[in-house]
Design an enzyme around this catalytic site. Structure first.
Site, mmCIF file in Angstrom:
data_model
loop_
_atom_site.group_PDB
_atom_site.id
_atom_site.type_symbol
_atom_site.label_atom_id
_atom_site.label_comp_id
_atom_site.label_asym_id
_atom_site.label_seq_id
_atom_site.Cartn_x
_atom_site.Cartn_y
_atom_site.Cartn_z
ATOM 1 N N HIS A 168 -6.983 8.611 11.101
ATOM 2 C CA HIS A 168 -6.495 7.227 11.133
ATOM 3 C C HIS A 168 -5.017 7.121 10.776
ATOM 4 C CE1 HIS A 168 -10.917 5.674 10.589
ATOM 5 N NE2 HIS A 168 -10.660 6.065 11.830
ATOM 6 N N CYS A 192 9.101 1.402 22.039
ATOM 7 C CA CYS A 192 9.460 2.650 22.738
ATOM 8 C C CYS A 192 8.802 3.885 22.131
ATOM 9 C CB CYS A 192 10.979 2.828 22.767
ATOM 10 S SG CYS A 192 11.675 3.229 21.158
ATOM 11 N N GLN A 238 -10.288 10.287 7.008
ATOM 12 C CA GLN A 238 -9.988 8.947 7.539
ATOM 13 C C GLN A 238 -8.879 8.304 6.713
ATOM 14 O OE1 GLN A 238 -14.036 6.853 8.444
ATOM 15 N NE2 GLN A 238 -14.460 8.461 6.977
ATOM 16 N N ARG A 283 0.828 -1.216 0.000
ATOM 17 C CA ARG A 283 0.000 0.000 0.000
ATOM 18 C C ARG A 283 0.858 1.261 0.000
ATOM 19 N NH1 ARG A 283 -3.708 -0.131 4.528
ATOM 20 N NH2 ARG A 283 -5.023 1.356 3.414
ATOM 21 N N THR A 295 -17.355 8.163 2.072
ATOM 22 C CA THR A 295 -17.187 7.282 3.239
ATOM 23 C C THR A 295 -18.459 6.468 3.453
ATOM 24 O OG1 THR A 295 -16.718 7.137 5.611
ATOM 25 C CG2 THR A 295 -17.776 9.179 4.859
ATOM 26 N N ASN A 302 -21.499 10.780 -2.474
ATOM 27 C CA ASN A 302 -21.124 9.364 -2.537
ATOM 28 C C ASN A 302 -21.697 8.794 -3.830
ATOM 29 O OD1 ASN A 302 -20.934 6.401 -1.892
ATOM 30 N ND2 ASN A 302 -20.374 7.188 0.121
HETATM 31 C C1 BJW Z 1 -17.178 6.928 -3.677
HETATM 32 C C2 BJW Z 1 -16.403 6.815 -4.854
HETATM 33 C C3 BJW Z 1 -16.264 7.991 -5.643
HETATM 34 C C4 BJW Z 1 -16.417 4.879 -3.857
HETATM 35 N N1 BJW Z 1 -16.863 9.135 -5.263
HETATM 36 N N2 BJW Z 1 -17.751 8.064 -3.328
HETATM 37 C C5 BJW Z 1 -19.229 2.197 18.090
HETATM 38 C C6 BJW Z 1 -20.145 1.389 17.446
HETATM 39 C C7 BJW Z 1 -19.728 0.266 16.733
HETATM 40 C C8 BJW Z 1 -18.391 -0.094 16.691
HETATM 41 C C9 BJW Z 1 -17.472 0.709 17.342
HETATM 42 C C10 BJW Z 1 -17.902 1.835 18.018
HETATM 43 N N3 BJW Z 1 -16.797 2.439 18.548
HETATM 44 C C11 BJW Z 1 -15.694 1.737 18.213
HETATM 45 C C12 BJW Z 1 -16.075 0.661 17.501
HETATM 46 C C13 BJW Z 1 -15.143 -0.356 16.980
HETATM 47 C C14 BJW Z 1 -14.516 0.018 15.654
HETATM 48 C C15 BJW Z 1 -15.627 0.152 14.607
HETATM 49 O O1 BJW Z 1 -16.060 1.204 14.255
HETATM 50 N N4 BJW Z 1 -16.062 -0.976 14.073
HETATM 51 C C16 BJW Z 1 -17.136 -0.992 13.071
HETATM 52 C C17 BJW Z 1 -16.548 -1.337 11.692
HETATM 53 C C18 BJW Z 1 -18.153 -2.005 13.499
HETATM 54 N N5 BJW Z 1 -13.740 1.240 15.767
HETATM 55 C C19 BJW Z 1 -12.482 1.230 16.221
HETATM 56 O O2 BJW Z 1 -11.949 0.204 16.619
HETATM 57 C C20 BJW Z 1 -11.741 2.563 16.257
HETATM 58 N N6 BJW Z 1 -11.155 2.787 17.519
HETATM 59 C C21 BJW Z 1 -11.868 3.014 18.635
HETATM 60 O O3 BJW Z 1 -13.062 3.071 18.611
HETATM 61 O O4 BJW Z 1 -11.092 3.226 19.753
HETATM 62 C C22 BJW Z 1 -11.757 3.217 21.020
HETATM 63 C C23 BJW Z 1 -11.604 1.812 21.575
HETATM 64 C C24 BJW Z 1 -10.390 1.467 22.126
HETATM 65 C C25 BJW Z 1 -10.254 0.211 22.682
HETATM 66 C C26 BJW Z 1 -11.316 -0.711 22.607
HETATM 67 C C27 BJW Z 1 -12.509 -0.346 21.996
HETATM 68 C C28 BJW Z 1 -12.651 0.931 21.477
HETATM 69 C C29 BJW Z 1 -10.582 2.562 15.274
HETATM 70 C C30 BJW Z 1 -11.020 2.426 13.864
HETATM 71 C C31 BJW Z 1 -9.799 2.286 12.957
HETATM 72 C C32 BJW Z 1 -10.162 2.055 11.491
HETATM 73 N N7 BJW Z 1 -8.995 1.713 10.758
HETATM 74 C C33 BJW Z 1 -9.054 1.571 9.308
HETATM 75 C C34 BJW Z 1 -7.652 1.179 8.803
HETATM 76 C C35 BJW Z 1 -6.738 2.428 8.840
HETATM 77 C C36 BJW Z 1 -5.356 2.144 8.417
HETATM 78 C C37 BJW Z 1 -5.225 1.731 6.992
HETATM 79 O O5 BJW Z 1 -5.821 2.282 6.054
HETATM 80 O O6 BJW Z 1 -4.445 0.811 6.790
HETATM 81 O O7 BJW Z 1 -9.480 2.804 8.712
HETATM 82 S S1 BJW Z 1 -10.316 0.414 8.757
HETATM 83 C C38 BJW Z 1 -10.814 1.350 7.349
HETATM 84 O O8 BJW Z 1 -12.170 1.831 7.502
HETATM 85 C C39 BJW Z 1 -9.914 2.597 7.350
HETATM 86 C C40 BJW Z 1 -10.871 3.669 6.923
HETATM 87 O O9 BJW Z 1 -10.379 4.936 7.281
HETATM 88 C C41 BJW Z 1 -12.152 3.263 7.613
HETATM 89 C C42 BJW Z 1 -13.394 3.876 7.016
HETATM 90 O O10 BJW Z 1 -13.593 3.434 5.710
HETATM 91 P P1 BJW Z 1 -14.131 4.468 4.599
HETATM 92 O O11 BJW Z 1 -13.139 5.527 4.388
HETATM 93 O O12 BJW Z 1 -15.500 4.883 4.925
HETATM 94 O O13 BJW Z 1 -14.072 3.552 3.274
HETATM 95 P P2 BJW Z 1 -15.149 2.477 2.732
HETATM 96 O O14 BJW Z 1 -14.416 1.599 1.788
HETATM 97 O O15 BJW Z 1 -15.883 1.834 3.823
HETATM 98 O O16 BJW Z 1 -16.215 3.359 1.938
HETATM 99 C C43 BJW Z 1 -15.912 4.025 0.719
HETATM 100 C C44 BJW Z 1 -17.152 4.788 0.264
HETATM 101 O O17 BJW Z 1 -16.789 5.556 -0.872
HETATM 102 C C45 BJW Z 1 -18.313 3.879 -0.148
HETATM 103 O O18 BJW Z 1 -19.494 4.349 0.505
HETATM 104 C C46 BJW Z 1 -18.413 4.074 -1.665
HETATM 105 O O19 BJW Z 1 -19.765 4.039 -2.139
HETATM 106 C C47 BJW Z 1 -17.821 5.454 -1.847
HETATM 107 N N8 BJW Z 1 -17.173 5.734 -3.150
HETATM 108 N N9 BJW Z 1 -15.950 5.579 -5.003
HETATM 109 C C48 BJW Z 1 -17.606 9.172 -4.158
HETATM 110 N N10 BJW Z 1 -15.554 8.009 -6.834
HETATM 111 ZN ZN ZN Z 2 12.009 1.209 20.077
#
Ligand code: BJW
Ligand code: ZN
Length: 263
Positions: A127, A138, A109, A79, A198, A223
């Site tokens: 993110h 560390c 994000q 990536r 998103t 979107n």
């Molecule tokens: C277009 C298009 C075009 C396409 N034009 N549009 C509350 C409720 C439920 C769950 C949770 C909650 N609180 C926390 C959670 C758990 C979890 C979570 O949310 N899980 C759900 C999935 C169920 N969240 C976490 O764990 C977060 N941390 C947290 O809450 O900490 C507190 C905590 C600590 C300890 C214990 C418990 C809680 C952290 C979340 C980290 C997400 N990480 C990732 C990877 C990042 C690194 C990497 O990239 O390698 O982030 S996962 C991935 O999803 C990435 C993205 O930023 C993120 C969001 O995705 P995004 O950007 O929306 O992309 P897509 O693919 O989903 O959507 C694309 C959209 O574009 C689509 O709609 C298409 O239609 C559209 N599209 N082409 C316009 N041309």
């Molecule tokens: Zn170190």
């Protein structure tokens, strides 16, 4: 809701949005993987998305990294390579361009750096950022060009021998505190809050539109199709962000002709 756009430069915006833009001073763009899709960065969910082929718990959690750091590094090297050769697209550039007319804050994000490279001045990265890494032992920071392991295997920290990891936020990890607090502040400050490309399923990021709405912002979704959050928006514009965001610049230019670009 508006239908599909007629094409670049021909997109008519809903009257309600044009009216809001004419009185707004502060715009916030909350962006996700969809805005970078037209640059060639894969999205996570939906057809062809990353999570169709891989399990998030294997590649995007600390537990997955602990179990198989070599696999996680292989994925992130791939990536990093993709993201180093892509360019900002018309959508990123349009958001930067809107700074001619408004105070603009970007909350993203995405980890791909494309908003900054397009020229946006205020970017909160919720993110993390693919170009940074840190030691899981560390906390020492390592830019890509200081990583050991010669482009293979798991890079190790020169200070403590701990495993270095990409500076991104995995599931179960907290978001960077300052970026999060600034983003909540920006959401509450917005006159118009745009959610672009998103799916709105990952929290706490996905709570920001609600935060903006409660503080009185006009909420707009851009979107290619409806999302879980669609019912909460004042307007949803369905089409590619690379078409719709330049259309917003065109409207802003027409509302404020003295600030139009000269070239
Ligand atoms: C277009 C298009 C075009 C396409 N034009 N549009 C509350 C409720 C439920 C769950 C949770 C909650 N609180 C926390 C959670 C758990 C979890 C979570 O949310 N899980 C759900 C999935 C169920 N969240 C976490 O764990 C977060 N941390 C947290 O809450 O900490 C507190 C905590 C600590 C300890 C214990 C418990 C809680 C952290 C979340 C980290 C997400 N990480 C990732 C990877 C990042 C690194 C990497 O990239 O390698 O982030 S996962 C991935 O999803 C990435 C993205 O930023 C993120 C969001 O995705 P995004 O950007 O929306 O992309 P897509 O693919 O989903 O959507 C694309 C959209 O574009 C689509 O709609 C298409 O239609 C559209 N599209 N082409 C316009 N041309
Ligand atoms: Zn170190």
């Amino acid at each position: 809701m508006s239908g599909p756009p007629g094409g670049r430069g021909e997109t008519a915006l809903p009257e309600t949005l044009t009216r809001r833009l004419s009185s707004a001073a502060r715009l916030v763009f909350f962006t996700g993987a969809g805005i970078s899709a037209e640059s060639g960065v894969p999205t996570f969910r939906g057809a062809g998305g990353i999570w169709e082929k891989f399990r998030p718990e294997d590649l995007a959690s600390f537990e997955g990294f602990r179990k198989n750091p070599g696999l996680v590094w292989e994925w992130y090297r791939m990536r990093k390579e993709i993201m180093s050769r892509v360019e900002p697209n018309a959508g990123h550039r349009a958001i930067a361009d809107l700074e001619r007319h408004y105070h603009v804050t970007v909350i993203t994000q995405n980890i791909d750096n494309l908003h900054r490279r397009a020229g946006s001045s205020v970017v909160h990265e919720l993110h993390g950022n693919i170009e940074r890494n840190y030691c899981s032992g560390c906390g020492a920071y390592y830019p890509d060009d200081r990583l050991e392991a010669d482009g293979e295997g798991v890079p190790r920290c020169v200070k403590c021998s701990g495993m270095i990891r990409p500076d991104v936020v995995w599931f179960g990890e907290f978001l960077p505190e300052e970026e999060w607090n600034d983003s909540v502040g920006a959401a509450r400050w917005a006159d118009v809050f745009f959610c672009v490309g998103t799916s709105g399923v990952v929290y706490p990021a996905a709570s920001l539109p609600g935060e903006a709405k409660r503080a009185g912002a006009f909420l707009v979704e851009i979107n290619t199709g409806p999302t879980d959050l669609t019912p909460a928006f004042d307007e949803s514009l369905f089409g590619a962000s690379g078409d719709l965001l330049p259309a917003i610049v065109a409207v802003a230019d027409s509302l404020s002709p003295r600030n139009m670009r000269k070239n």
